[in-house]
Write a protein that holds these residues in place. Structure first.
Motif, PDB file in Angstrom:
ATOM      1  N   GLY A  65     -55.655  25.804  54.831  1.00 49.06           N
ATOM      2  CA  GLY A  65     -56.993  25.770  54.262  1.00 49.06           C
ATOM      3  C   GLY A  65     -57.437  27.097  53.695  1.00 49.06           C
ATOM      4  O   GLY A  65     -56.688  27.780  53.008  1.00 49.06           O
ATOM      5  N   SER A  66     -58.647  27.496  54.000  1.00 52.81           N
ATOM      6  CA  SER A  66     -59.214  28.718  53.435  1.00 52.81           C
ATOM      7  C   SER A  66     -58.591  29.983  54.011  1.00 52.81           C
ATOM      8  O   SER A  66     -58.810  31.069  53.490  1.00 52.81           O
ATOM      9  N   LYS A  67     -57.799  29.863  55.050  1.00 55.45           N
ATOM     10  CA  LYS A  67     -57.146  31.035  55.649  1.00 55.45           C
ATOM     11  C   LYS A  67     -55.779  31.328  55.029  1.00 55.45           C
ATOM     12  O   LYS A  67     -55.145  32.313  55.365  1.00 55.45           O
ATOM     13  N   ALA A  68     -55.312  30.478  54.126  1.00 57.13           N
ATOM     14  CA  ALA A  68     -53.967  30.609  53.562  1.00 57.13           C
ATOM     15  C   ALA A  68     -53.760  31.961  52.875  1.00 57.13           C
ATOM     16  O   ALA A  68     -52.748  32.621  53.099  1.00 57.13           O
ATOM     17  N   GLY A  69     -54.690  32.374  52.034  1.00 61.36           N
ATOM     18  CA  GLY A  69     -54.554  33.636  51.319  1.00 61.36           C
ATOM     19  C   GLY A  69     -54.517  34.828  52.260  1.00 61.36           C
ATOM     20  O   GLY A  69     -53.701  35.743  52.096  1.00 61.36           O
ATOM     21  N   MET A  70     -55.384  34.823  53.267  1.00 63.42           N
ATOM     22  CA  MET A  70     -55.445  35.919  54.216  1.00 63.42           C
ATOM     23  C   MET A  70     -54.151  36.001  55.045  1.00 63.42           C
ATOM     24  O   MET A  70     -53.592  37.080  55.235  1.00 63.42           O
ATOM     25  N   ILE A  71     -53.657  34.860  55.488  1.00 60.54           N
ATOM     26  CA  ILE A  71     -52.431  34.841  56.283  1.00 60.54           C
ATOM     27  C   ILE A  71     -51.235  35.255  55.425  1.00 60.54           C
ATOM     28  O   ILE A  71     -50.365  36.004  55.863  1.00 60.54           O
ATOM     29  N   GLY A  72     -51.199  34.785  54.184  1.00 61.19           N
ATOM     30  CA  GLY A  72     -50.120  35.172  53.273  1.00 61.19           C
ATOM     31  C   GLY A  72     -50.128  36.664  52.987  1.00 61.19           C
ATOM     32  O   GLY A  72     -49.076  37.308  52.983  1.00 61.19           O
ATOM     33  N   ALA A  73     -51.298  37.232  52.767  1.00 60.62           N
ATOM     34  CA  ALA A  73     -51.402  38.668  52.502  1.00 60.62           C
ATOM     35  C   ALA A  73     -50.986  39.484  53.725  1.00 60.62           C
ATOM     36  O   ALA A  73     -50.271  40.491  53.599  1.00 60.62           O
ATOM     37  N   ALA A  74     -51.390  39.038  54.906  1.00 56.73           N
ATOM     38  CA  ALA A  74     -51.008  39.743  56.136  1.00 56.73           C
ATOM     39  C   ALA A  74     -49.498  39.663  56.346  1.00 56.73           C
ATOM     40  O   ALA A  74     -48.855  40.654  56.729  1.00 56.73           O
ATOM     41  N   SER A  75     -48.916  38.512  56.082  1.00 57.88           N
ATOM     42  CA  SER A  75     -47.477  38.339  56.230  1.00 57.88           C
ATOM     43  C   SER A  75     -46.718  39.234  55.248  1.00 57.88           C
ATOM     44  O   SER A  75     -45.729  39.877  55.607  1.00 57.88           O
ATOM     45  N   TYR A  76     -47.208  39.281  54.016  1.00 55.71           N
ATOM     46  CA  TYR A  76     -46.574  40.126  53.002  1.00 55.71           C
ATOM     47  C   TYR A  76     -46.650  41.599  53.403  1.00 55.71           C
ATOM     48  O   TYR A  76     -45.655  42.332  53.313  1.00 55.71           O
ATOM     49  N   ALA A  77     -47.825  42.037  53.863  1.00 54.63           N
ATOM     50  CA  ALA A  77     -47.994  43.429  54.289  1.00 54.63           C
ATOM     51  C   ALA A  77     -47.071  43.750  55.462  1.00 54.63           C
ATOM     52  O   ALA A  77     -46.428  44.803  55.490  1.00 54.63           O
ATOM     53  N   PHE A  78     -46.979  42.838  56.428  1.00 55.45           N
ATOM     54  CA  PHE A  78     -46.104  43.047  57.583  1.00 55.45           C
ATOM     55  C   PHE A  78     -44.653  43.211  57.139  1.00 55.45           C
ATOM     56  O   PHE A  78     -43.945  44.101  57.606  1.00 55.45           O
ATOM     57  N   GLU A  79     -44.204  42.358  56.228  1.00 59.39           N
ATOM     58  CA  GLU A  79     -42.826  42.424  55.753  1.00 59.39           C
ATOM     59  C   GLU A  79     -42.557  43.720  55.003  1.00 59.39           C
ATOM     60  O   GLU A  79     -41.457  44.265  55.078  1.00 59.39           O
ATOM     61  N   LYS A  80     -43.542  44.240  54.262  1.00 62.30           N
ATOM     62  CA  LYS A  80     -43.371  45.511  53.552  1.00 62.30           C
ATOM     63  C   LYS A  80     -43.333  46.692  54.517  1.00 62.30           C
ATOM     64  O   LYS A  80     -42.594  47.643  54.309  1.00 62.30           O
ATOM     65  N   LEU A  81     -44.112  46.604  55.594  1.00 60.25           N
ATOM     66  CA  LEU A  81     -44.133  47.688  56.573  1.00 60.25           C
ATOM     67  C   LEU A  81     -42.944  47.631  57.524  1.00 60.25           C
ATOM     68  O   LEU A  81     -42.502  48.653  58.042  1.00 60.25           O
ATOM     69  N   ASN A  84     -37.141  44.890  58.309  1.00 62.86           N
ATOM     70  CA  ASN A  84     -36.050  44.307  59.105  1.00 62.86           C
ATOM     71  C   ASN A  84     -36.540  43.275  60.108  1.00 62.86           C
ATOM     72  O   ASN A  84     -35.737  42.702  60.840  1.00 62.86           O
ATOM     73  N   LYS A  85     -37.833  43.067  60.182  1.00 64.15           N
ATOM     74  CA  LYS A  85     -38.402  42.091  61.116  1.00 64.15           C
ATOM     75  C   LYS A  85     -39.056  40.973  60.329  1.00 64.15           C
ATOM     76  O   LYS A  85     -39.623  41.190  59.269  1.00 64.15           O
ATOM     77  N   SER A  86     -39.019  39.794  60.867  1.00 63.42           N
ATOM     78  CA  SER A  86     -39.639  38.666  60.201  1.00 63.42           C
ATOM     79  C   SER A  86     -41.026  38.418  60.796  1.00 63.42           C
ATOM     80  O   SER A  86     -41.197  38.437  62.014  1.00 63.42           O
ATOM     81  N   SER A  87     -42.020  38.163  59.924  1.00 66.05           N
ATOM     82  CA  SER A  87     -43.354  37.861  60.419  1.00 66.05           C
ATOM     83  C   SER A  87     -43.472  36.387  60.808  1.00 66.05           C
ATOM     84  O   SER A  87     -44.413  35.978  61.461  1.00 66.05           O
ATOM     85  N   VAL A  88     -42.510  35.578  60.390  1.00 63.95           N
ATOM     86  CA  VAL A  88     -42.493  34.161  60.718  1.00 63.95           C
ATOM     87  C   VAL A  88     -41.436  33.917  61.776  1.00 63.95           C
ATOM     88  O   VAL A  88     -40.290  34.312  61.624  1.00 63.95           O
ATOM     89  N   THR A  89     -41.832  33.302  62.881  1.00 61.27           N
ATOM     90  CA  THR A  89     -40.855  33.059  63.957  1.00 61.27           C
ATOM     91  C   THR A  89     -40.502  31.616  64.046  1.00 61.27           C
ATOM     92  O   THR A  89     -41.149  30.755  63.605  1.00 61.27           O
TER      93      THR A  89
END
Length: 89
Positions: A65-81, A84-89
């Motif tokens: 829903g409305s949280k999709a963009g926020m979760i996607g952005a957080a996941s992208y930022a985590f992967e860039k930082l 070698n770790k996956s934000s999705v388990t």
């Protein structure tokens, strides 16, 4: 909502004809409208998209829903930082 759905439908018609995606996911704040928005979108896409492209493409509401963009952005930022770790388990 009907007019917005029509306009979105015409825009998606161009994308579907050009890229031939298997699925189009509507997320963010627009997804809260549900079928009130998606039914006009689907009607326009069905009438104006190339038949093979229309039959191969599903239009769905995002599960997040409305949280999709926020979760996607957080996941992208985590992967860039942490490359070698996956934000999705």
């Amino acid at each position: 909502m009907k007019e917005t759905g029509k306009l979105l439908g015409f825009g998606l018609t161009n994308v579907i004809n050009l890229l031939n995606p298997e699925i189009v996911i509507i997320g963010g704040g627009m997804s809260a409208a549900g079928d009130r928005l998606l039914n006009p979108v689907r009607n326009i896409v069905k009438r104006h998209t190339l038949k093979l492209s229309e039959q191969a493409c599903i239009i769905r509401k995002a599960k997040l829903g409305s949280k999709a963009g926020m979760i996607g952005a957080a996941s992208y930022a985590f992967e860039k930082l942490h490359p070698n770790k996956s934000s999705v388990t």
